[in-house]
Design a protein around this motif. Structure first.
Motif, PDB file in Angstrom:
ATOM      1  N   HIS A 181       8.263   7.098 -24.532  1.00 30.72           N
ATOM      2  CA  HIS A 181       6.921   7.262 -23.982  1.00 30.72           C
ATOM      3  C   HIS A 181       6.988   7.227 -22.465  1.00 30.72           C
ATOM      4  CE1 HIS A 181       6.079   5.515 -28.044  1.00 30.72           C
ATOM      5  NE2 HIS A 181       5.324   6.574 -28.056  1.00 30.72           N
ATOM      6  N   TRP A 182       6.072   7.965 -21.845  1.00 27.45           N
ATOM      7  CA  TRP A 182       6.095   8.158 -20.398  1.00 27.45           C
ATOM      8  C   TRP A 182       4.684   8.141 -19.836  1.00 27.45           C
ATOM      9  CZ3 TRP A 182      11.018   8.370 -18.698  1.00 27.45           C
ATOM     10  CH2 TRP A 182      11.992   8.692 -19.631  1.00 27.45           C
ATOM     11  N   LEU A 183       4.597   8.090 -18.521  1.00 28.71           N
ATOM     12  CA  LEU A 183       3.346   8.318 -17.805  1.00 28.71           C
ATOM     13  C   LEU A 183       3.666   9.316 -16.697  1.00 28.71           C
ATOM     14  CD1 LEU A 183       0.588   5.923 -16.760  1.00 28.71           C
ATOM     15  CD2 LEU A 183       1.641   7.324 -14.994  1.00 28.71           C
ATOM     16  N   ILE A 184       2.851  10.359 -16.610  1.00 27.85           N
ATOM     17  CA  ILE A 184       3.006  11.355 -15.552  1.00 27.85           C
ATOM     18  C   ILE A 184       1.719  11.380 -14.733  1.00 27.85           C
ATOM     19  CG2 ILE A 184       4.750  12.747 -16.719  1.00 27.85           C
ATOM     20  CD1 ILE A 184       2.494  14.655 -17.603  1.00 27.85           C
ATOM     21  N   LYS A 185       1.891  11.365 -13.413  1.00 25.09           N
ATOM     22  CA  LYS A 185       0.739  11.332 -12.513  1.00 25.09           C
ATOM     23  C   LYS A 185       0.478  12.710 -11.922  1.00 25.09           C
ATOM     24  CE  LYS A 185       1.244   6.720 -10.545  1.00 25.09           C
ATOM     25  NZ  LYS A 185       1.457   6.072  -9.251  1.00 25.09           N
ATOM     26  N   THR A 186      -0.792  12.997 -11.726  1.00 23.66           N
ATOM     27  CA  THR A 186      -1.189  14.218 -11.056  1.00 23.66           C
ATOM     28  C   THR A 186      -2.451  13.966 -10.237  1.00 23.66           C
ATOM     29  OG1 THR A 186      -1.779  16.549 -11.345  1.00 23.66           O
ATOM     30  CG2 THR A 186      -2.515  15.018 -13.059  1.00 23.66           C
ATOM     31  N   SER A 229      -5.298  19.074  -7.739  1.00 31.08           N
ATOM     32  CA  SER A 229      -4.195  20.030  -7.830  1.00 31.08           C
ATOM     33  C   SER A 229      -3.968  20.501  -9.264  1.00 31.08           C
ATOM     34  CB  SER A 229      -2.900  19.397  -7.322  1.00 31.08           C
ATOM     35  OG  SER A 229      -3.024  19.056  -5.976  1.00 31.08           O
ATOM     36  N   TRP A 230      -3.962  19.575 -10.198  1.00 25.17           N
ATOM     37  CA  TRP A 230      -3.791  19.886 -11.631  1.00 25.17           C
ATOM     38  C   TRP A 230      -4.470  18.785 -12.412  1.00 25.17           C
ATOM     39  CZ3 TRP A 230      -2.706  24.111 -14.127  1.00 25.17           C
ATOM     40  CH2 TRP A 230      -2.418  24.058 -15.483  1.00 25.17           C
ATOM     41  N   SER A 231      -5.570  19.127 -13.059  1.00 25.56           N
ATOM     42  CA  SER A 231      -6.379  18.131 -13.767  1.00 25.56           C
ATOM     43  C   SER A 231      -6.155  18.199 -15.273  1.00 25.56           C
ATOM     44  CB  SER A 231      -7.860  18.358 -13.467  1.00 25.56           C
ATOM     45  OG  SER A 231      -8.295  19.559 -14.101  1.00 25.56           O
ATOM     46  N   TRP A 232      -6.687  17.217 -15.960  1.00 18.58           N
ATOM     47  CA  TRP A 232      -6.664  17.227 -17.422  1.00 18.58           C
ATOM     48  C   TRP A 232      -7.348  18.492 -17.939  1.00 18.58           C
ATOM     49  CZ3 TRP A 232      -4.154  15.757 -21.412  1.00 18.58           C
ATOM     50  CH2 TRP A 232      -4.731  15.822 -22.690  1.00 18.58           C
ATOM     51  N   ALA A 237       3.565  11.492 -23.368  1.00 16.81           N
ATOM     52  CA  ALA A 237       3.291  10.947 -22.036  1.00 16.81           C
ATOM     53  C   ALA A 237       1.794  10.795 -21.828  1.00 16.81           C
ATOM     54  CB  ALA A 237       3.870  11.859 -20.954  1.00 16.81           C
ATOM     55  N   PHE A 238       1.433   9.719 -21.157  1.00 14.59           N
ATOM     56  CA  PHE A 238       0.065   9.578 -20.685  1.00 14.59           C
ATOM     57  C   PHE A 238      -0.119  10.519 -19.494  1.00 14.59           C
ATOM     58  CE2 PHE A 238       0.300   5.027 -22.302  1.00 14.59           C
ATOM     59  CZ  PHE A 238      -0.566   5.242 -23.366  1.00 14.59           C
ATOM     60  N   PHE A 239      -1.252  11.175 -19.450  1.00 16.43           N
ATOM     61  CA  PHE A 239      -1.626  12.069 -18.350  1.00 16.43           C
ATOM     62  C   PHE A 239      -2.567  11.266 -17.458  1.00 16.43           C
ATOM     63  CE2 PHE A 239      -3.772  15.516 -16.241  1.00 16.43           C
ATOM     64  CZ  PHE A 239      -2.927  16.621 -16.296  1.00 16.43           C
ATOM     65  N   TYR A 240      -2.091  10.963 -16.251  1.00 14.77           N
ATOM     66  CA  TYR A 240      -2.775  10.031 -15.358  1.00 14.77           C
ATOM     67  C   TYR A 240      -3.324  10.767 -14.142  1.00 14.77           C
ATOM     68  CZ  TYR A 240      -3.162   5.891 -12.268  1.00 14.77           C
ATOM     69  OH  TYR A 240      -3.587   4.900 -11.417  1.00 14.77           O
ATOM     70  N   HIS A 241      -4.618  10.647 -13.915  1.00 17.64           N
ATOM     71  CA  HIS A 241      -5.245  11.175 -12.703  1.00 17.64           C
ATOM     72  C   HIS A 241      -5.082  10.151 -11.592  1.00 17.64           C
ATOM     73  CE1 HIS A 241      -8.291  14.311 -14.448  1.00 17.64           C
ATOM     74  NE2 HIS A 241      -7.045  14.750 -14.459  1.00 17.64           N
ATOM     75  N   SER A 242      -4.385  10.533 -10.527  1.00 10.90           N
ATOM     76  CA  SER A 242      -4.179   9.631  -9.397  1.00 10.90           C
ATOM     77  C   SER A 242      -5.278   9.819  -8.351  1.00 10.90           C
ATOM     78  CB  SER A 242      -2.790   9.874  -8.791  1.00 10.90           C
ATOM     79  OG  SER A 242      -2.692  11.187  -8.304  1.00 10.90           O
ATOM     80  N   VAL A 243      -5.021   9.381  -7.155  1.00  9.08           N
ATOM     81  CA  VAL A 243      -5.908   9.456  -5.987  1.00  9.08           C
ATOM     82  C   VAL A 243      -7.174   8.650  -6.246  1.00  9.08           C
ATOM     83  CG1 VAL A 243      -6.923  10.975  -4.251  1.00  9.08           C
ATOM     84  CG2 VAL A 243      -4.928  11.733  -5.493  1.00  9.08           C
ATOM     85  N   ASN A 244      -8.329   9.273  -6.312  1.00  8.81           N
ATOM     86  CA  ASN A 244      -9.589   8.535  -6.425  1.00  8.81           C
ATOM     87  C   ASN A 244      -9.875   8.012  -7.825  1.00  8.81           C
ATOM     88  OD1 ASN A 244     -10.097   8.986  -3.717  1.00  8.81           O
ATOM     89  ND2 ASN A 244     -11.214  10.882  -4.112  1.00  8.81           N
ATOM     90  N   GLU A 245      -9.415   8.721  -8.857  1.00  3.21           N
ATOM     91  CA  GLU A 245      -9.746   8.310 -10.223  1.00  3.21           C
ATOM     92  C   GLU A 245      -8.891   7.156 -10.720  1.00  3.21           C
ATOM     93  OE1 GLU A 245     -10.224  11.347 -13.172  1.00  3.21           O
ATOM     94  OE2 GLU A 245     -10.949  12.783 -11.677  1.00  3.21           O
ATOM     95  N   LYS A 246      -7.582   7.269 -10.578  1.00  7.70           N
ATOM     96  CA  LYS A 246      -6.632   6.243 -11.009  1.00  7.70           C
ATOM     97  C   LYS A 246      -6.900   5.794 -12.441  1.00  7.70           C
ATOM     98  CE  LYS A 246      -5.785   4.753  -6.344  1.00  7.70           C
ATOM     99  NZ  LYS A 246      -6.024   3.795  -5.307  1.00  7.70           N
ATOM    100  N   ARG A 247      -6.702   6.746 -13.375  1.00  6.10           N
ATOM    101  CA  ARG A 247      -6.945   6.430 -14.779  1.00  6.10           C
ATOM    102  C   ARG A 247      -6.186   7.364 -15.704  1.00  6.10           C
ATOM    103  NH1 ARG A 247     -12.925   8.614 -16.281  1.00  6.10           N
ATOM    104  NH2 ARG A 247     -12.668  10.721 -15.458  1.00  6.10           N
ATOM    105  N   ILE A 248      -5.860   6.864 -16.873  1.00  8.28           N
ATOM    106  CA  ILE A 248      -5.216   7.648 -17.915  1.00  8.28           C
ATOM    107  C   ILE A 248      -6.308   8.399 -18.662  1.00  8.28           C
ATOM    108  CG2 ILE A 248      -3.927   7.513 -20.078  1.00  8.28           C
ATOM    109  CD1 ILE A 248      -2.589   4.952 -18.869  1.00  8.28           C
TER     110      ILE A 248
END
Length: 137
Positions: free
Chosen positions: A3-8, A12-15, A47-58
């Motif tokens: 299992h993994w977590l990938i940040k975006t 740039s690239w959203s869910w 993998a969990f798809f994680y929104h970084s920057v302002n959202e900071k959430r899976i």
């Protein structure tokens, strides 16, 4: 299966972009440790798809459908990408604040190496985060 977590960055690239595309190569990773993690991934890993920057959430879960191959956006030829297929959204997105507040995740790379864009998630943490997000593990 690992299992993994990938940040975006969602700008740039959203869910939503991932859902529309279905399968997409995860390119642009230029950190050597993150690239090593990409090289370790195997078909079927999740993998969990994680929104970084302002959202900071899976916000979702994706599956590896093509193992590491040369990243065409890397002129040096040193870095790789993998292809991910959309699996499902996380009904109750799990925030970084939620994870920080839970002592079970004290050793999670997301907290210890906050700038790392591709990281492993241990099985117990995967299950707990799925439960928090309303996803069957």
């Amino acid at each position: 299966m690992a299992h993994w977590l990938i940040k975006t960055e969602p700008g740039s690239w959203s869910w939503d972009d991932q859902v529309k595309k279905g399968v997409e190569g995860w390119d642009g990773v230029r950190n050597h440790q993150a690239a090593k993690n990409l090289k370790t991934m195997q078909i079927g890993d999740l993998a969990f798809f994680y929104h970084s920057v302002n959202e900071k959430r899976i916000v979702g879960i994706v599956e590896v459908v093509r193992e590491a191959y040369p990243d065409p956006t890397d002129a040096t030829g040193k870095f790789v990408q993998v292809d991910f297929k959309t699996v499902k959204p996380v009904p109750n997105p799990v925030t970084l604040a939620d994870i920080k507040a839970d002592p079970r995740f004290a050793e999670l790379p997301l907290l210890r190496q906050s700038r790392l864009s591709v990281m492993p998630i241990d099985d117990a943490s995967w299950k707990a985060i799925c439960e928090m997000g309303g996803v069957s593990a």
